[in-house]
Design a protein around this motif. Structure first.
Motif, short mmCIF file in Angstrom:
data_model
loop_
_atom_site.label_atom_id
_atom_site.label_comp_id
_atom_site.label_asym_id
_atom_site.label_seq_id
_atom_site.Cartn_x
_atom_site.Cartn_y
_atom_site.Cartn_z
N GLY A 294 0.84 -1.20 0.00
CA GLY A 294 0.00 0.00 0.00
C GLY A 294 0.87 1.25 0.00
O GLY A 294 2.08 1.19 -0.23
N ASP A 295 0.25 2.39 0.26
CA ASP A 295 1.01 3.65 0.23
C ASP A 295 0.27 4.68 1.08
O ASP A 295 -0.75 4.40 1.68
CB ASP A 295 1.16 4.14 -1.21
N ARG A 296 0.81 5.92 1.08
CA ARG A 296 0.39 7.05 1.91
C ARG A 296 0.87 6.79 3.34
O ARG A 296 2.06 6.74 3.58
CB ARG A 296 -1.13 7.31 1.84
N ALA A 332 12.26 7.56 -0.88
CA ALA A 332 11.66 8.02 -2.14
C ALA A 332 10.31 8.70 -1.90
O ALA A 332 10.05 9.79 -2.44
CB ALA A 332 11.51 6.86 -3.11
N MET A 333 9.44 8.06 -1.10
CA MET A 333 8.11 8.64 -0.92
C MET A 333 8.15 9.89 -0.05
O MET A 333 7.46 10.88 -0.33
CB MET A 333 7.16 7.61 -0.28
N THR A 334 8.95 9.86 1.02
CA THR A 334 9.03 11.05 1.87
C THR A 334 9.72 12.19 1.14
O THR A 334 9.36 13.36 1.31
CB THR A 334 9.74 10.73 3.19
N ALA A 335 10.71 11.87 0.30
CA ALA A 335 11.34 12.93 -0.50
C ALA A 335 10.35 13.53 -1.48
O ALA A 335 10.34 14.75 -1.71
CB ALA A 335 12.55 12.36 -1.25
N ASN A 336 9.52 12.69 -2.08
CA ASN A 336 8.48 13.21 -2.97
C ASN A 336 7.56 14.17 -2.24
O ASN A 336 7.20 15.24 -2.75
CB ASN A 336 7.66 12.06 -3.57
N THR A 337 7.14 13.79 -1.04
CA THR A 337 6.26 14.66 -0.27
C THR A 337 6.94 15.98 0.05
O THR A 337 6.36 17.06 -0.11
CB THR A 337 5.82 13.96 1.03
N ILE A 338 8.18 15.92 0.50
CA ILE A 338 8.91 17.14 0.86
C ILE A 338 9.05 18.06 -0.35
O ILE A 338 8.81 19.27 -0.27
CB ILE A 338 10.28 16.77 1.45
N ASN A 339 9.42 17.50 -1.49
CA ASN A 339 9.66 18.33 -2.67
C ASN A 339 8.39 18.89 -3.28
O ASN A 339 8.43 19.92 -3.96
CB ASN A 339 10.42 17.52 -3.72
N ARG A 351 10.78 24.32 5.73
CA ARG A 351 11.54 23.24 6.35
C ARG A 351 10.63 22.03 6.49
O ARG A 351 9.47 22.16 6.94
CB ARG A 351 12.08 23.66 7.72
N ALA A 352 11.14 20.87 6.13
CA ALA A 352 10.37 19.63 6.27
C ALA A 352 11.30 18.53 6.75
O ALA A 352 12.43 18.41 6.28
CB ALA A 352 9.74 19.24 4.94
N ARG A 353 10.81 17.76 7.69
CA ARG A 353 11.59 16.64 8.22
C ARG A 353 10.70 15.41 8.29
O ARG A 353 9.60 15.45 8.85
CB ARG A 353 12.15 16.97 9.60
N ALA A 354 11.17 14.32 7.68
CA ALA A 354 10.42 13.07 7.66
C ALA A 354 11.12 12.02 8.50
O ALA A 354 12.35 11.89 8.47
CB ALA A 354 10.29 12.57 6.23
N GLY A 369 0.53 8.48 -7.45
CA GLY A 369 0.69 9.74 -6.72
C GLY A 369 1.96 9.76 -5.92
O GLY A 369 2.67 10.76 -5.88
N ALA A 370 2.24 8.66 -5.19
CA ALA A 370 3.55 8.40 -4.59
C ALA A 370 4.09 9.59 -3.79
O ALA A 370 5.11 10.17 -4.14
CB ALA A 370 4.54 7.98 -5.67
#
Length: 780
Positions: A294-296, A332-339, A351-354, A369-370
């Motif tokens: 799954g994802d999200r 990969a997914m957290t970087a996508n969200t941050i960017n 500023r974003a921290r995952a 969507g990833a």
């Protein structure tokens, strides 16, 4: 040399194929039931495989007793790691993050299981039913262990880890503290986008057949990444990659869920090789819910700073992503969200921290969507809340902060996960936003909303603007060859799961070669056709494989001109390709069919310096970085406060995919993605209890949207060609799914603003709307 038939047309008059809404070539076989999926394939001597799966989220495997299963008629073998040591191998992570603690993702669990559904034994039988009966007859004794069902739990998932924290990822731009100090208002939110999953019509499936004569192993898999599967099978079975052929036949949907190597992708070939006969495994729907990634699954603590006029001064978030037991995708997914969280807005300080964490669930993968829908959900809810607090119109607040056309290419200050600094492709975000509001008739709906305020059926207007990095590299290739019969074959390294590659890539090739699109045959999903491929993921095929097809076809056209010039006794630059023929410019009666040129090209000395005989070429396209698409959505939502139900009454979508190859296909992609996004906004959620048990393990419990749940989508195309590739293409596959969660959430808050309702998580089911109303009433 043939000179019959109508004269060749002037190239300037040749109809353009790229940009035309041609009917999909592949649909005939699908509509007539002629498609060939993994479960349709039959080979002599085929055996069938079933898996014994753990009922526990975390347990020690004490004992496996296969005696009763082996006595059943038709059962050929029961295998555990003790019986077949190669089954103890570990699936390689798709992305190996330096500094993250090591873990083992087994084909079969040996001593410990780490999520419900993890396989501990294999049963092989003469038919699928007997294999399932055999799996049911295997007795396994487990010792249950403490479970980490959510981030923050004390139980550890992997031995040797200090805790369940896999690793962090952080990005920052500007001075966030100063940005919030300069803000006239700061709004905060705790927002959760829960785990959802793709539910393709065709579940996963694998068939593997060893060839005793050549020693090669052929694997058919319902996958989006055949080359990744080949590499994993070869590595874990200690075979040369050339000894493994992976074929993705027709695939009934993927959506990213089939974009990773699964244990079964390697386990089935390993069993087939051990038994020396073909073996097939077809996933059941229950298995899909248990084990398909799954994802999200992100929870954000976020806040936004704005001035009194609505100008953004600062944005920050700290969030977790639950990877399940095995963090195969790394950051990969957290970087996508941050960017993507800054979206199309000018954000001077960010500023974003995952925190990437593991739990006792099946591994999280990439679903359409990833990482981007979560980003849109967070920033758009914050923008709406800021607008309400300031007494500003939310559409105008967004418009004020959109990147202007004169600022393009706009650098956000962040770097994409390919390491290249982000720069948005030139486009008119403000113009597209205005087109969205005009098509919605925003002002009229605001009047209607005001008239209904305080009633039992209030209206809300939800808004979202987003960007999407598409077409990530490193490369894709295409081999174009003209057959002497006149057909053009295009072999690509990507496979299709419904995206119309056989049509769109044929359009690209046909335009370059001047042949009817019906004469172009596109073939993909076979590791023997092109040496390398990265896969059909991340909205990348049109933007990366498309230019590769164009380059290969262009090289073939150049060779064809050399040969035709020899045949027609003219200069190569005077040869025109059109209508499947090659003619002399200005003398259309002097022409030759492309097939005859291909036949002559085998012996023609004109190609001595052009790479060898024949009309064929293989080229690879390496994009420098991703290309950035833009989109926006707006919806009018009506709530029934007595039933706590929600209905989307109007939905408008604006999208820029650069230069579309086939606008009809683009529209289908946006429609499909939007429907999936609305599903996760309104209905879908993968739910586990505190013991890690899956509570939504069937289509009775995991609610999918139906056609009647949505209004007709009003789609507005805007076109700003990309500068990253020569075709001007931006990706579109994931666009539609990004905005609906944000749109529905902001619409519900907008409808219920007078009651103080604030959305904290999706989906917005009737039960959740009831809880929101009750909580707001209690606060009041």
């Amino acid at each position: 040399m043939s000179t019959s038939g109508p004269p060749a047309s002037d190239p300037a008059a040749t109809p353009r194929l790229v940009g035309a809404s041609l009917k999909r070539k592949e649909d005939r076989r699908f509509l007539t039931g002629s498609g060939r999926y993994v479960d349709d394939l039959r080979v002599p001597g085929l055996a069938h495989l079933a898996l014994v799966r753990s009922p526990h989220a975390h347990a020690r495997v004490v004992r496996i007793d296969a005696r009763r299963a082996l006595r059943l008629p038709g059962v050929l073998a029961v295998l555990t790691v003790a019986d077949a040591p190669e089954l103890a191998g570990s699936i390689p992570p798709l992305i190996r993050e330096p500094g993250w603690p090591a873990y083992h993702h087994p084909l079969l669990a040996a001593e410990r299981v780490r999520h419900v559904g993890e396989a501990v034994a294999v049963v092989v039988a003469e038919d699928a039913c007997r294999a399932v009966d055999g799996a049911d007859a295997v007795a396994v004794e487990y010792e249950p262990l403490p479970v980490a069902a959510a981030p923050g739990a004390a139980a550890r998932v992997h031995d040797g880890w200090r805790d369940n924290h896999a690793g962090s990822h952080e990005s920052a731009v500007g001075d966030v503290a100063r940005g919030f100090a300069e803000a006239d208002l700061a709004v905060a939110a705790r927002l959760t986008y829960p785990r959802v999953t793709g539910v393709p019509i065709e579940p996963r499936g694998v068939l593997a057949a060893p060839d005793p004569e050549s020693g090669r192993l052929t694997v058919w898999s319902s996958t989006q990444v055949p080359f990744n599967v080949r590499s994993a099978v070869a590595a874990l079975l200690a075979l040369p990659e050339d000894a493994v052929r992976v074929i993705a036949p027709d695939v009934g949907g993927g959506f990213g869920i089939k974009g990773h190597v699964y244990p079964e992708d390697v386990l089935v070939p390993a069993v087939a090789r051990r038994l020396g006969r073909p073996v097939k495994w077809i996933e059941t729907r229950r298995e899909h819910f248990l084990t398909a990634g799954g994802d999200r699954d992100q929870t954000h603590e976020a806040r936004l700073g704005v001035r009194a006029d609505g100008t953004i001064t600062a944005l920050e978030t700290t969030f977790t992503r639950d990877h399940g037991a095995y963090p195969t995708l790394g950051t990969a997914m957290t970087a996508n969200t941050i960017n993507h969280l800054v979206g199309p807005y000018r954000v001077p300080s960010y500023r974003a921290r995952a925190r990437n964490v593991v739990t006792h669930k099946s591994f999280a993968a990439a679903y359409r969507g990833a990482g981007r829908p979560e980003a849109a959900f967070v920033v758009e809810v914050l923008l709406d809340r800021a607008a309400r607090r300031l007494g500003l119109d939310p559409a105008q607040l967004r418009r004020r902060n959109l990147v202007r056309r004169a600022e393009m290419p706009y650098a956000t200050g962040l770097a994409y996960r390919d390491g290249v600094p982000i720069a948005y492709d030139p486009a008119d975000y403000v113009g597209a936003w205005d087109a969205l509001l005009a098509r919605l008739d925003y002002t009229a709906w605001r009047r209607e909303q005001a008239a209904r305020r305080g009633g039992a059926r209030p209206l809300g207007i939800g808004l979202c603007a987003y960007v999407e990095g598409t077409g990530i590299g490193p490369f894709e290739g295409a081999d174009v060859r003209v057959d002497p019969g006149g057909l053009v074959y295009v072999d690509v390294g990507v496979s299709a799961q419904g995206q119309a590659h056989e049509t769109t890539l044929a359009q690209v090739c046909a335009e370059e070669l001047g042949v009817p699109v019906e004469r172009v045959v596109v073939r993909g999903g076979d590791t023997d056709r092109v040496g390398y491929g990265m896969g059909t993921i991340a909205s990348r095929v049109a933007a990366v494989a498309g230019p590769a097809v164009a380059r290969s076809a262009r090289e073939v056209a150049g060779k064809a001109r050399l040969v035709a010039a020899e045949m027609l006794e003219c200069a190569a630059e005077d040869v025109v390709l059109a209508g499947g023929h090659m003619a002399v410019r200005g003398a259309p009666h002097r022409r030759v069919p492309l097939g005859e040129v291909a036949r002559a090209a085998v012996r023609s000395r004109a190609l001595a310096r052009a790479g060898g005989p024949g009309l064929a070429s293989c080229a690879f396209f390496y994009p420098e970085t991703v290309t950035w698409a833009f989109g926006a959505q707006a919806a009018v939502v009506e709530l029934d406060l007595e039933a706590c139900t929600l209905a989307v009454r109007r939905l408008v979508v604006v999208h820029d995919c650069g230069r579309p190859i086939n606008p009809m296909v683009v529209e289908g992609q946006v429609h499909g993605g939007t429907a999936q996004g609305l599903g996760s906004a309104l209905l879908e959620e993968v739910v586990h209890d505190s013991a890690g048990q899956l509570l939504t393990g069937s289509l009775m419990d995991y609610a999918l949207p139906r056609a009647g749940d949505f209004p007709a989508i009003d789609l507005v195309h805007v076109e700003f060609p990309s500068s990253v590739n020569e075709l001007g293409i931006k990706g579109v596959g994931e666009s539609g799914v990004i905005a609906p969660g944000a749109v529905v959430a902001t619409a519900v808050e907008d409808a219920l603003a007078d009651r103080g309702v604030e959305v904290e998580r999706l989906p917005l089911t009737p039960a959740r709307i009831f809880e929101l109303l009750r909580a707001a009433a209690a606060r009041a």
